[in-house]
Design a protein around this motif. Structure first.
Motif, PDB file in Angstrom:
ATOM      1  N   PHE A 197      41.944  48.251  43.272  1.00 12.59           N
ATOM      2  CA  PHE A 197      42.285  49.819  43.549  1.00 12.59           C
ATOM      3  C   PHE A 197      41.984  50.486  42.368  1.00 12.59           C
ATOM      4  CE2 PHE A 197      44.810  47.412  46.893  1.00 12.59           C
ATOM      5  CZ  PHE A 197      44.494  48.059  47.788  1.00 12.59           C
ATOM      6  N   GLY A 198      42.026  49.915  41.108  1.00 15.38           N
ATOM      7  CA  GLY A 198      41.797  50.730  39.953  1.00 15.38           C
ATOM      8  C   GLY A 198      40.256  50.813  39.416  1.00 15.38           C
ATOM      9  N   GLY A 199      39.552  50.169  40.261  1.00 12.04           N
ATOM     10  CA  GLY A 199      37.955  50.204  39.961  1.00 12.04           C
ATOM     11  C   GLY A 199      37.405  48.885  38.959  1.00 12.04           C
ATOM     12  N   LYS A 200      38.686  48.048  38.730  1.00 13.03           N
ATOM     13  CA  LYS A 200      38.193  46.911  37.854  1.00 13.03           C
ATOM     14  C   LYS A 200      37.495  45.825  38.743  1.00 13.03           C
ATOM     15  CE  LYS A 200      40.260  43.443  34.821  1.00 13.03           C
ATOM     16  NZ  LYS A 200      41.824  43.111  34.447  1.00 13.03           N
ATOM     17  N   ASP A 201      36.604  44.964  38.338  1.00 18.69           N
ATOM     18  CA  ASP A 201      36.057  44.032  39.030  1.00 18.69           C
ATOM     19  C   ASP A 201      36.935  42.837  38.783  1.00 18.69           C
ATOM     20  OD1 ASP A 201      33.943  45.425  39.654  1.00 18.69           O
ATOM     21  OD2 ASP A 201      32.529  44.714  38.082  1.00 18.69           O
ATOM     22  N   VAL A 202      37.154  42.283  40.280  1.00 16.79           N
ATOM     23  CA  VAL A 202      38.149  40.941  40.310  1.00 16.79           C
ATOM     24  C   VAL A 202      37.306  40.227  41.263  1.00 16.79           C
ATOM     25  CG1 VAL A 202      40.333  42.298  40.032  1.00 16.79           C
ATOM     26  CG2 VAL A 202      39.297  41.897  42.293  1.00 16.79           C
ATOM     27  N   ILE A 203      37.691  38.813  41.286  1.00 18.43           N
ATOM     28  CA  ILE A 203      37.081  37.828  42.039  1.00 18.43           C
ATOM     29  C   ILE A 203      37.698  37.973  43.263  1.00 18.43           C
ATOM     30  CG2 ILE A 203      36.867  35.333  42.473  1.00 18.43           C
ATOM     31  CD1 ILE A 203      36.792  35.056  39.549  1.00 18.43           C
ATOM     32  N   GLU A 204      37.249  37.872  44.400  1.00 23.32           N
ATOM     33  CA  GLU A 204      37.917  37.644  45.761  1.00 23.32           C
ATOM     34  C   GLU A 204      37.318  36.596  46.514  1.00 23.32           C
ATOM     35  OE1 GLU A 204      38.086  41.141  48.951  1.00 23.32           O
ATOM     36  OE2 GLU A 204      36.285  40.209  49.369  1.00 23.32           O
ATOM     37  N   VAL A 205      38.118  35.666  47.049  1.00 26.35           N
ATOM     38  CA  VAL A 205      37.944  34.498  47.678  1.00 26.35           C
ATOM     39  C   VAL A 205      38.326  34.807  49.387  1.00 26.35           C
ATOM     40  CG1 VAL A 205      38.712  32.294  47.996  1.00 26.35           C
ATOM     41  CG2 VAL A 205      38.473  33.012  45.869  1.00 26.35           C
ATOM     42  N   THR A 206      37.322  34.548  49.995  1.00 22.80           N
ATOM     43  CA  THR A 206      37.424  34.389  51.716  1.00 22.80           C
ATOM     44  C   THR A 206      37.339  33.207  52.290  1.00 22.80           C
ATOM     45  OG1 THR A 206      36.369  36.764  51.398  1.00 22.80           O
ATOM     46  CG2 THR A 206      36.852  35.783  53.579  1.00 22.80           C
ATOM     47  N   HIS A 258      43.153  38.400  42.899  1.00 19.49           N
ATOM     48  CA  HIS A 258      44.310  38.540  41.997  1.00 19.49           C
ATOM     49  C   HIS A 258      43.521  38.748  40.671  1.00 19.49           C
ATOM     50  CE1 HIS A 258      47.601  37.696  39.407  1.00 19.49           C
ATOM     51  NE2 HIS A 258      48.505  37.811  40.351  1.00 19.49           N
ATOM     52  N   GLU A 259      44.198  39.926  40.061  1.00 14.99           N
ATOM     53  CA  GLU A 259      43.329  40.105  38.597  1.00 14.99           C
ATOM     54  C   GLU A 259      43.229  39.296  37.680  1.00 14.99           C
ATOM     55  OE1 GLU A 259      47.525  42.387  36.812  1.00 14.99           O
ATOM     56  OE2 GLU A 259      45.613  43.594  37.143  1.00 14.99           O
ATOM     57  N   ASP A 260      44.298  38.322  37.655  1.00 13.84           N
ATOM     58  CA  ASP A 260      44.159  37.112  36.814  1.00 13.84           C
ATOM     59  C   ASP A 260      43.542  35.809  37.173  1.00 13.84           C
ATOM     60  OD1 ASP A 260      45.869  38.772  34.974  1.00 13.84           O
ATOM     61  OD2 ASP A 260      47.583  38.351  35.847  1.00 13.84           O
ATOM     62  N   MET A 261      43.051  35.899  38.406  1.00 11.67           N
ATOM     63  CA  MET A 261      42.181  34.794  38.967  1.00 11.67           C
ATOM     64  C   MET A 261      40.843  34.700  38.289  1.00 11.67           C
ATOM     65  SD  MET A 261      41.723  33.515  42.964  1.00 11.67           S
ATOM     66  CE  MET A 261      40.737  34.929  43.410  1.00 11.67           C
ATOM     67  N   TYR A 317      49.886  32.885  62.224  1.00  7.88           N
ATOM     68  CA  TYR A 317      49.599  32.085  61.203  1.00  7.88           C
ATOM     69  C   TYR A 317      50.385  32.531  59.696  1.00  7.88           C
ATOM     70  CZ  TYR A 317      45.600  30.838  63.958  1.00  7.88           C
ATOM     71  OH  TYR A 317      44.526  30.689  65.100  1.00  7.88           O
ATOM     72  N   VAL A 318      50.734  31.752  58.963  1.00 10.39           N
ATOM     73  CA  VAL A 318      51.308  31.846  57.671  1.00 10.39           C
ATOM     74  C   VAL A 318      50.452  31.067  56.602  1.00 10.39           C
ATOM     75  CG1 VAL A 318      53.311  31.740  56.136  1.00 10.39           C
ATOM     76  CG2 VAL A 318      53.463  32.488  58.529  1.00 10.39           C
ATOM     77  N   THR A 319      50.012  31.847  55.636  1.00  9.79           N
ATOM     78  CA  THR A 319      49.101  31.343  54.687  1.00  9.79           C
ATOM     79  C   THR A 319      49.953  31.567  53.315  1.00  9.79           C
ATOM     80  OG1 THR A 319      46.901  31.731  56.028  1.00  9.79           O
ATOM     81  CG2 THR A 319      46.963  31.283  53.485  1.00  9.79           C
ATOM     82  N   ASP A 320      49.888  30.486  52.382  1.00  5.71           N
ATOM     83  CA  ASP A 320      50.373  31.000  51.430  1.00  5.71           C
ATOM     84  C   ASP A 320      49.352  30.606  49.970  1.00  5.71           C
ATOM     85  OD1 ASP A 320      50.889  28.319  49.567  1.00  5.71           O
ATOM     86  OD2 ASP A 320      52.347  27.822  51.242  1.00  5.71           O
ATOM     87  N   TYR A 321      49.336  31.055  48.932  1.00  9.93           N
ATOM     88  CA  TYR A 321      48.296  30.810  47.866  1.00  9.93           C
ATOM     89  C   TYR A 321      49.171  30.598  46.640  1.00  9.93           C
ATOM     90  CZ  TYR A 321      45.270  33.770  50.744  1.00  9.93           C
ATOM     91  OH  TYR A 321      44.733  34.418  52.001  1.00  9.93           O
ATOM     92  N   GLN A 322      48.796  29.563  45.840  1.00  7.94           N
ATOM     93  CA  GLN A 322      49.457  29.005  44.629  1.00  7.94           C
ATOM     94  C   GLN A 322      48.076  28.921  43.730  1.00  7.94           C
ATOM     95  OE1 GLN A 322      52.705  26.243  45.121  1.00  7.94           O
ATOM     96  NE2 GLN A 322      52.284  26.323  47.179  1.00  7.94           N
ATOM     97  N   GLY A 323      48.589  29.078  42.463  1.00  5.09           N
ATOM     98  CA  GLY A 323      47.637  28.799  41.236  1.00  5.09           C
ATOM     99  C   GLY A 323      48.259  29.243  39.974  1.00  5.09           C
ATOM    100  N   PRO A 324      47.397  28.736  38.745  1.00  2.75           N
ATOM    101  CA  PRO A 324      48.262  28.592  37.477  1.00  2.75           C
ATOM    102  C   PRO A 324      48.390  30.240  36.998  1.00  2.75           C
ATOM    103  CG  PRO A 324      45.774  27.974  37.380  1.00  2.75           C
ATOM    104  CD  PRO A 324      46.263  28.155  38.889  1.00  2.75           C
ATOM    105  N   PHE A 325      47.905  31.303  37.833  1.00  3.16           N
ATOM    106  CA  PHE A 325      47.957  32.189  37.262  1.00  3.16           C
ATOM    107  C   PHE A 325      49.059  33.121  38.113  1.00  3.16           C
ATOM    108  CE2 PHE A 325      44.516  31.732  40.321  1.00  3.16           C
ATOM    109  CZ  PHE A 325      45.024  32.235  41.322  1.00  3.16           C
ATOM    110  N   LEU A 326      49.867  32.387  39.069  1.00  3.63           N
ATOM    111  CA  LEU A 326      50.750  32.947  39.732  1.00  3.63           C
ATOM    112  C   LEU A 326      52.226  32.310  39.388  1.00  3.63           C
ATOM    113  CD1 LEU A 326      49.325  32.875  43.457  1.00  3.63           C
ATOM    114  CD2 LEU A 326      49.721  34.901  41.997  1.00  3.63           C
ATOM    115  N   ILE A 327      53.374  33.004  39.232  1.00  2.00           N
ATOM    116  CA  ILE A 327      54.633  32.507  39.158  1.00  2.00           C
ATOM    117  C   ILE A 327      55.210  32.107  40.125  1.00  2.00           C
ATOM    118  CG2 ILE A 327      56.944  33.131  38.150  1.00  2.00           C
ATOM    119  CD1 ILE A 327      55.485  35.106  36.231  1.00  2.00           C
ATOM    120  N   TYR A 328      55.067  32.971  41.177  1.00  2.00           N
ATOM    121  CA  TYR A 328      55.379  32.676  42.825  1.00  2.00           C
ATOM    122  C   TYR A 328      54.536  32.460  43.747  1.00  2.00           C
ATOM    123  CZ  TYR A 328      59.828  33.975  40.470  1.00  2.00           C
ATOM    124  OH  TYR A 328      60.823  34.128  39.506  1.00  2.00           O
TER     125      TYR A 328
END
Length: 279
Positions: free
Chosen positions: A150-159, A205-208, A172-183
């Motif tokens: 939304f701010g114009g910064k390039d981020v990685i998008e996974v589909t 996610h900006e930190d992915m 459906y309910v999907t959850d995402y977990q990764g080292p860049f996420l606290i929750y």
């Protein structure tokens, strides 16, 4: 399909502390003391039977705890409960306590579309719930690309893509977990406008970064649980000072005292789980 909704489950206490942190910068001289009301302590029964594709589903876990005030540093665990699940054939699966508040079963038998009944006895109260084990379609493929946020910064998008079954209504309910996420972050989806077609779900996610591992757990869920989870997610993303509307009730009923209800939802979900290495 309704518009996809993404939510981050945050501990409301942490959200409150974050606000207090901001207040401390706004005024170094004033001390902000908040008198928060403490509600009646309730049992919380976290009963998700999750059958991951490619496994036999024998090992399942149910957790029992209690609600706690904002400023509590920990969640009280409930020990000494009796926990079991029965199927429509009368087979009984016992969950034994392996640590405080954690109850495990090692011989569960999952059957798609079968009805199961949860029975819990804890602190002199009896609780029960009934739900059906809901199927999930497998993830067909995963793609990634660079997109502007939304701010114009390039981020990685996974589909990821999956084929929705025709001639039936799916949720459906999907959850995402990764080292860049606290929750974990969650998305809820239904097939209202895409029944029987391929559905794609995007996540960024900006930190992915490249080299991160993104764990995707894609569940099939019942309509009732979908609606319940939608309310939970909307409440958790709202003002942390607000009380969730109506103390959002799940499907767990206290058969000893109907007024002394427990929080939580007994749900049985088939899921496709993939650990994707971001490139």
């Amino acid at each position: 399909m309704n518009k996809l909704k993404k939510y981050t489950i945050m501990n409301r206490a942490l959200a409150l502390i974050s606000l207090l942190f901001v207040f401390s910068f706004a005024s170094c001289e004033d001390v902000v003391n908040l008198d928060l009301k403490t509600g009646e302590t309730k049992l919380v029964i976290d009963a998700e039977i999750l059958w991951k594709k490619g496994t036999d589903g024998k090992e399942q876990t149910i957790k029992i705890s209690k609600t706690a005030p904002y400023y509590n540093g920990s969640t009280p665990k409930v020990s000494g409960a009796q926990v079991r699940v029965e199927n429509s054939n009368g087979d009984v699966f016992t969950f034994n306590e392996t640590e405080a508040g954690v109850y495990k079963c090692t011989n569960f038998v999952p059957v798609l579309n079968a009805d199961y009944k949860l029975l819990v006895t804890a602190e002199g109260q009896s609780f029960t719930a009934v739900e059906k084990l809901t199927s999930a379609t497998p993830i067909n493929k995963i793609e990634q690309k660079i997109v502007p946020d939304f701010g114009g910064k390039d981020v990685i998008e996974v589909t990821f893509y999956y084929n929705d079954p025709a001639d039936e209504v799916n949720f459906y309910v999907t959850d995402y977990q990764g080292p860049f996420l606290i929750y974990p972050e969650y998305e809820i989806t239904n097939d209202e406008f895409y029944n029987g077609n391929e559905i794609s779900t995007r996540y960024s996610h900006e930190d992915m970064k490249a080299g991160s591992t993104l764990k995707i757990t894609h569940r099939g869920v019942s309509k009732n649980f979908f609606n319940y989870w939608k309310l939970i997610l909307e409440a958790s993303s709202a003002n942390p000072f607000l009380v969730p509307p109506g103390n959002i009730r799940g499907n767990i009923v206290n058969t000893t005292d109907a007024n002394n209800f427990a929080f939580g939802y007994f749900r049985l979900c088939e899921a496709d789980q993939i650990e994707y290495l971001v490139k």
